[in-house]
Design an enzyme around this catalytic site. Sequence first.
Site, PDB file in Angstrom:
ATOM      1  NE  ARG A 113      -4.110   1.784   0.972  1.00  0.00           N
ATOM      2  CZ  ARG A 113      -5.155   2.054   0.193  1.00  0.00           C
ATOM      3  NH1 ARG A 113      -5.208   1.603  -1.052  1.00  0.00           N
ATOM      4  NH2 ARG A 113      -6.153   2.769   0.652  1.00  0.00           N
ATOM      5  CB  THR A 393      -9.415  -0.903  -7.864  1.00  0.00           C
ATOM      6  OG1 THR A 393      -9.314   0.312  -7.143  1.00  0.00           O
ATOM      7  CG2 THR A 393      -8.552  -1.936  -7.166  1.00  0.00           C
ATOM      8  CB  THR A 411      -6.103   0.511  -6.803  1.00  0.00           C
ATOM      9  OG1 THR A 411      -6.977   1.478  -7.382  1.00  0.00           O
ATOM     10  CG2 THR A 411      -5.711   0.989  -5.416  1.00  0.00           C
ATOM     11  CG  ASN A 413      -8.477   6.062  -4.663  1.00  0.00           C
ATOM     12  OD1 ASN A 413      -9.270   5.158  -4.420  1.00  0.00           O
ATOM     13  ND2 ASN A 413      -8.681   7.293  -4.249  1.00  0.00           N
ATOM     14  CG  ASP A 435      -8.535   4.992  -0.395  1.00  0.00           C
ATOM     15  OD1 ASP A 435      -9.583   5.507  -0.830  1.00  0.00           O
ATOM     16  OD2 ASP A 435      -8.026   3.984  -0.896  1.00  0.00           O
ATOM     17  CB  SER A 464      -7.082  -0.430   1.415  1.00  0.00           C
ATOM     18  OG  SER A 464      -7.550  -1.074   0.248  1.00  0.00           O
ATOM     19  N   GLY A 486     -13.742  -1.721  -6.817  1.00  0.00           N
ATOM     20  CA  GLY A 486     -15.051  -1.134  -6.515  1.00  0.00           C
ATOM     21  C   GLY A 486     -15.100  -0.307  -5.249  1.00  0.00           C
ATOM     22  N   GLY A 487     -13.936   0.174  -4.773  1.00  0.00           N
ATOM     23  CA  GLY A 487     -13.968   0.974  -3.542  1.00  0.00           C
ATOM     24  C   GLY A 487     -14.632   0.171  -2.439  1.00  0.00           C
TER      25      GLY A 487
HETATM   26  O1  DON Z   1      -8.032   0.900  -1.390  1.00  0.00           O
HETATM   27  C1  DON Z   1      -9.199   1.164  -1.597  1.00  0.00           C
HETATM   28  O2  DON Z   1     -10.123   0.737  -0.938  1.00  0.00           O
HETATM   29  C2  DON Z   1      -9.545   2.048  -2.780  1.00  0.00           C
HETATM   30  N1  DON Z   1      -8.415   2.866  -3.115  1.00  0.00           N
HETATM   31  C3  DON Z   1      -9.963   1.180  -3.909  1.00  0.00           C
HETATM   32  C4  DON Z   1     -10.414   2.003  -5.082  1.00  0.00           C
HETATM   33  C5  DON Z   1     -11.225   1.230  -5.996  1.00  0.00           C
HETATM   34  O3  DON Z   1     -11.511   0.088  -5.845  1.00  0.00           O
HETATM   35  C6  DON Z   1     -11.714   1.977  -7.150  1.00  0.00           C
HETATM   36  N2  DON Z   1     -12.371   1.100  -8.005  1.00  0.00           N
HETATM   37  N3  DON Z   1     -13.019   0.500  -8.519  1.00  0.00           N
END
Ligand code: DON
Length: 585
Positions: A113, A393, A411, A413, A435, A464, A486-487
């Site tokens: 990370r 991501t 990712t 982000n 984040d 994350s 997907g965040g």
């Molecule tokens: O680490 C995380 O949770 C976010 N930076 C992930 C971002 C993400 O999945 C965007 N995408 N689809």
Amino acid sequence: MSAIRSAVFFLLAFLFVNAPLSQLRRPGAARPGVAVAASREPVRAARGMVASTNKLASEVGVDILKRGGNAVDAAIAVAFALAVTYPAAGNLGGGGFMLIRRRDGRMTAIDYREMAPQAATRNVYLDPQGNLIEGEGSSTIGYRAAGVPGTVAGMELALRKYGSGRLTWAQLAEPARLLAANGFTVSHLFARSLRGSNELLGRYADSKRIFLNGGRYFNEGDTLRQPELAATFARLQRGGAREFYEGETARLIAEDMRRNKGLMTLEDLRGYEAKERVPLRSTYRGYGVISMPPPSSGGAVLIEMLNILEGYDLRGMNWASSEKYHLVTEAMRRAFADRAEYMGDADFVKVPIDGLIDKKYAERLRASINLERASTSAEVRAGRPAGYESEETTHFTVVDAEGNAVSNTYTLNLGYGSGVTARGTGILLNNEMDDFAAKPGTPNAFGLIQGERNAVAPRKRPLSAMTPTFVLRKDGTLWFTIGTPGGPTIINTVLQAIINIVDHDMDIQEAIDSPRIHHQWLPDQIVHEPYGLSADTQRALTARGHTLVARPRYMGDAHGIMIEEKTGVRLGASDSRNEGAAVGY
Ligand code: DON
């Protein structure tokens, strides 16, 4: 990305509406009530399998396996290849997590990370009035949004400790270098994605030149060449991973940062370290669940939800019933409330992981769930609602012929990260600093409310949601690997895939393709995919007190590999929501 998603949506809608009934129900799959079972068969292979969001990258991985590389070697080559062929999220300028399971059953997690630069103090994204800075200078756009990238260090650590030793660092980077130097054909979706990000990428000279064809855009069928990125790979091949952190590449990044009032310095790059972590372990109905510890919240939130749901007979409920959605939502609500309160980088703050993943704790939470009525997020814990934004991501997974497995999510982000390509390197830099809770209690780009434990601090890693996961059979052997972008929806996508397989007997492809819902405590709403919930189900959920929001596009881009029980055949599955591919041999 929303343009891509709506394109995929219309395509799938067309296919769904026009598919003959025989294709909608698979032989032997008598599961009345399953909304969509129109999945293709998983890709079968006797030896090795790679599933990623890009076919070229999957092929690179399989080629490494065929040349004697193990799953970790292949994963490294895939990660490098995606940095070329999937620049929205594949990266050298970002970070992520790699979960590794060796054939003898030992497991570990590589945390690569991003780390906050030294200059990133608590209020670095606030203006003098204490308000969040927007646009350039914020935690999402431009030079100040980037954390110190971890990908190169993470791949080096993984190779040094878990590679087969049969292939060198330079050999694993070579396919990516060639793809960058010779170029590859731009697909329809990729062309739309680049064009859709023109506002962000157009702000920065190198990004505009490389990814927007100098403002003329790329069209489907064009070739995208990235000579600077190829040269960066060549330097990494000659100088090893340290080149990125101390050599010419580091110098180029730091210089560009300095010229543009960025936060990251040469010192920050030099000080980056990837870390090995102990994966979180739990069980769901007797099956082992292995996932990512802090600084990802993914594993703990996933396990907390599974623990809550274990107390209900989901199998006895219809797959698409409001009864099941209600319970799944209540589990999501509670685990995400805990995420907001308790989670951050455990190197900096106390995170009560053991308590969060304790089955007794889940029992107490279960007791607070009314089987008929929705709780409100205000009563579960106070906060304030917010919206959703675009996301990008990528997850990929590898199983080799010996049975070693990798589940990797990494990712920049948001799509194309901060938008900045560090001058002369071809490297897109992340905007992972968003984040963090730039202002605790205020929503970030994903509408996540986060607490003090996730406040910004020098050298800290932002919390994350990435959830690379393994599920084991009851005898302890690998059953399947799973993960997605997907965040915050990441954790819920992985949750639903696991339930689909364990409780509803789906195969890996069906489990990935089935419609998903998402609830993240705040805003207090169930978000669902197009076609995800029938009107009847929506009415039944509303009657229970839930608020529903239709999402115009799909959630996530999951990839998984399942090991067939009797034969050991690798079953690869790539999400039908995007253009990835599982490739085996
Ligand atoms: O680490 C995380 O949770 C976010 N930076 C992930 C971002 C993400 O999945 C965007 N995408 N689809």
